[in-house]
Design a protein around this motif. Structure first.
Motif, mmCIF file in Angstrom:
data_model
loop_
_atom_site.group_PDB
_atom_site.id
_atom_site.type_symbol
_atom_site.label_atom_id
_atom_site.label_comp_id
_atom_site.label_asym_id
_atom_site.label_seq_id
_atom_site.Cartn_x
_atom_site.Cartn_y
_atom_site.Cartn_z
ATOM 1 N N ARG A 146 0.842 -1.262 -0.013
ATOM 2 C CA ARG A 146 -0.073 -0.050 -0.218
ATOM 3 C C ARG A 146 0.797 1.417 -0.030
ATOM 4 N NH1 ARG A 146 -3.582 -2.153 4.938
ATOM 5 N NH2 ARG A 146 -1.653 -1.916 5.671
ATOM 6 N N MET A 147 0.325 2.376 -0.780
ATOM 7 C CA MET A 147 1.153 3.625 -0.782
ATOM 8 C C MET A 147 0.912 4.426 0.355
ATOM 9 S SD MET A 147 2.530 3.472 -3.718
ATOM 10 C CE MET A 147 3.220 5.029 -3.944
ATOM 11 N N LYS A 148 2.191 5.055 0.860
ATOM 12 C CA LYS A 148 2.038 5.768 2.121
ATOM 13 C C LYS A 148 2.988 7.001 2.122
ATOM 14 C CE LYS A 148 4.947 3.956 5.512
ATOM 15 N NZ LYS A 148 5.328 3.643 6.909
ATOM 16 N N ARG A 149 2.721 7.779 2.670
ATOM 17 C CA ARG A 149 3.448 9.311 2.877
ATOM 18 C C ARG A 149 4.809 9.154 3.442
ATOM 19 N NH1 ARG A 149 4.781 14.163 4.960
ATOM 20 N NH2 ARG A 149 3.765 15.956 4.038
ATOM 21 N N GLY A 150 5.973 9.520 2.573
ATOM 22 C CA GLY A 150 7.180 9.394 3.058
ATOM 23 C C GLY A 150 7.730 10.545 3.662
ATOM 24 N N LYS A 151 9.145 10.811 3.585
ATOM 25 C CA LYS A 151 9.667 11.979 4.243
ATOM 26 C C LYS A 151 9.277 13.439 3.518
ATOM 27 C CE LYS A 151 13.332 9.612 6.708
ATOM 28 N NZ LYS A 151 14.809 9.704 6.835
ATOM 29 N N ASP A 152 9.382 14.315 4.086
ATOM 30 C CA ASP A 152 9.347 15.657 3.356
ATOM 31 C C ASP A 152 10.424 15.682 2.220
ATOM 32 O OD1 ASP A 152 6.930 16.406 4.683
ATOM 33 O OD2 ASP A 152 7.928 17.783 6.020
ATOM 34 N N CYS A 153 10.240 16.563 1.214
ATOM 35 C CA CYS A 153 11.160 16.680 0.017
ATOM 36 C C CYS A 153 12.134 17.697 0.531
ATOM 37 C CB CYS A 153 10.434 16.964 -1.183
ATOM 38 S SG CYS A 153 11.655 17.227 -2.516
ATOM 39 N N ARG A 154 13.573 17.187 0.597
ATOM 40 C CA ARG A 154 14.458 18.454 0.865
ATOM 41 C C ARG A 154 14.856 19.386 -0.219
ATOM 42 N NH1 ARG A 154 18.964 14.337 2.814
ATOM 43 N NH2 ARG A 154 20.278 15.823 1.639
ATOM 44 N N ARG A 155 14.701 18.879 -1.327
ATOM 45 C CA ARG A 155 14.807 20.013 -2.660
ATOM 46 C C ARG A 155 13.744 21.243 -2.365
ATOM 47 N NH1 ARG A 155 15.937 16.891 -8.158
ATOM 48 N NH2 ARG A 155 17.930 15.859 -7.186
ATOM 49 N N CYS A 156 12.695 20.945 -2.325
ATOM 50 C CA CYS A 156 11.708 22.125 -2.395
ATOM 51 C C CYS A 156 11.192 22.449 -0.866
ATOM 52 C CB CYS A 156 10.536 21.644 -3.355
ATOM 53 S SG CYS A 156 9.710 20.001 -2.624
ATOM 54 N N ASN A 157 11.663 21.699 0.181
ATOM 55 C CA ASN A 157 11.321 22.142 1.426
ATOM 56 C C ASN A 157 9.798 21.910 1.646
ATOM 57 O OD1 ASN A 157 13.720 22.945 2.208
ATOM 58 N ND2 ASN A 157 13.387 24.846 1.540
ATOM 59 N N ALA A 158 9.355 20.686 1.072
ATOM 60 C CA ALA A 158 7.937 20.357 1.197
ATOM 61 C C ALA A 158 6.846 21.240 0.601
ATOM 62 C CB ALA A 158 7.669 19.878 2.611
ATOM 63 N N THR A 159 7.290 22.236 -0.079
ATOM 64 C CA THR A 159 6.417 22.772 -0.943
ATOM 65 C C THR A 159 5.742 22.315 -2.386
ATOM 66 O OG1 THR A 159 7.786 24.186 -2.054
ATOM 67 C CG2 THR A 159 7.163 25.149 -0.022
ATOM 68 N N GLY A 160 6.681 21.300 -2.775
ATOM 69 C CA GLY A 160 6.261 20.981 -4.164
ATOM 70 C C GLY A 160 6.660 21.771 -5.338
ATOM 71 N N LYS A 161 7.174 23.005 -5.080
ATOM 72 C CA LYS A 161 7.453 23.901 -6.180
ATOM 73 C C LYS A 161 8.880 24.364 -6.034
ATOM 74 C CE LYS A 161 3.323 24.609 -7.678
ATOM 75 N NZ LYS A 161 3.093 23.861 -9.228
ATOM 76 N N ARG A 162 9.591 24.608 -7.202
ATOM 77 C CA ARG A 162 10.956 25.034 -7.477
ATOM 78 C C ARG A 162 10.951 26.258 -8.187
ATOM 79 N NH1 ARG A 162 15.697 20.999 -7.102
ATOM 80 N NH2 ARG A 162 16.621 23.195 -6.856
ATOM 81 N N ILE A 163 11.874 27.206 -8.120
ATOM 82 C CA ILE A 163 11.973 28.225 -9.122
ATOM 83 C C ILE A 163 12.463 27.571 -10.211
ATOM 84 C CG2 ILE A 163 14.355 28.972 -8.404
ATOM 85 C CD1 ILE A 163 13.068 31.881 -8.520
ATOM 86 N N ARG A 164 12.288 28.024 -11.432
ATOM 87 C CA ARG A 164 12.635 27.633 -12.717
ATOM 88 C C ARG A 164 14.071 28.246 -13.033
ATOM 89 N NH1 ARG A 164 8.276 25.438 -15.991
ATOM 90 N NH2 ARG A 164 6.527 26.298 -15.045
ATOM 91 N N ILE A 165 14.839 27.654 -13.857
ATOM 92 C CA ILE A 165 16.200 28.084 -14.056
ATOM 93 C C ILE A 165 16.383 29.110 -14.772
ATOM 94 C CG2 ILE A 165 18.353 27.310 -15.240
ATOM 95 C CD1 ILE A 165 17.809 24.225 -14.841
ATOM 96 N N GLY A 166 15.445 29.485 -15.734
ATOM 97 C CA GLY A 166 15.476 30.812 -16.481
ATOM 98 C C GLY A 166 15.202 32.195 -15.417
ATOM 99 N N ARG A 167 14.009 31.737 -14.438
ATOM 100 C CA ARG A 167 13.995 32.754 -13.681
ATOM 101 C C ARG A 167 14.989 33.066 -12.657
ATOM 102 N NH1 ARG A 167 9.744 36.643 -13.462
ATOM 103 N NH2 ARG A 167 9.856 37.535 -11.412
ATOM 104 N N TRP A 168 15.610 31.917 -12.255
ATOM 105 C CA TRP A 168 16.687 32.040 -11.164
ATOM 106 C C TRP A 168 17.854 32.917 -11.830
ATOM 107 C CZ3 TRP A 168 22.096 30.447 -11.315
ATOM 108 C CH2 TRP A 168 22.469 30.369 -10.096
ATOM 109 N N PHE A 169 18.305 32.789 -13.026
ATOM 110 C CA PHE A 169 19.249 33.506 -13.716
ATOM 111 C C PHE A 169 18.747 34.942 -13.882
ATOM 112 C CE2 PHE A 169 20.950 29.465 -15.924
ATOM 113 C CZ PHE A 169 22.223 29.705 -15.343
ATOM 114 N N TYR A 170 17.339 35.125 -14.257
ATOM 115 C CA TYR A 170 16.893 36.664 -14.465
ATOM 116 C C TYR A 170 17.202 37.225 -13.002
ATOM 117 C CZ TYR A 170 14.046 40.634 -14.732
ATOM 118 O OH TYR A 170 13.591 41.688 -14.537
ATOM 119 N N ASN A 171 16.724 36.530 -11.766
ATOM 120 C CA ASN A 171 16.662 37.126 -10.569
ATOM 121 C C ASN A 171 18.069 37.517 -10.245
ATOM 122 O OD1 ASN A 171 13.777 36.799 -10.251
ATOM 123 N ND2 ASN A 171 14.343 35.004 -8.941
#
Length: 83
Positions: free
Chosen positions: A47-72
């Motif tokens: 059965r599927m169950k919830r694992g640990k929080d994602c370390r890359r996105c800090n459990a938000t599920g969203k990350r900044i795009r590479i192009g936007r990162w360069f622009y910033n």
């Protein structure tokens, strides 16, 4: 139309589309957790169950795009040099 001109036009069009995507939606789904914010695991029964929080996105599920990162970065350096 020569092949080189066609390639340059295609590359310019793809770049313009990516700039438009980065402007309209600067955040994309995290590639590791696919936008969930955590990893999915299976228990011993399969059965599927919830694992640990994602370390890359800090459990938000969203990350900044590479192009936007360069622009910033560019905008921050430009503002620091202009003042």
């Amino acid at each position: 139309m020569t092949l080189a001109l066609l390639a340059i036009t295609l590359l310019f069009g793809v770049t313009l589309c990516y700039v438009a995507v980065c402007t309209a939606s600067p955040f994309g789904n995290c590639r590791k957790c696919r936008g969930w914010g955590f990893e999915m695991k299976t228990d011993r029964k399969g059965r599927m169950k919830r694992g640990k929080d994602c370390r890359r996105c800090n459990a938000t599920g969203k990350r900044i795009r590479i192009g936007r990162w360069f622009y910033n970065r560019w905008a921050r350096i430009y503002r620091a040099g202009a003042s």
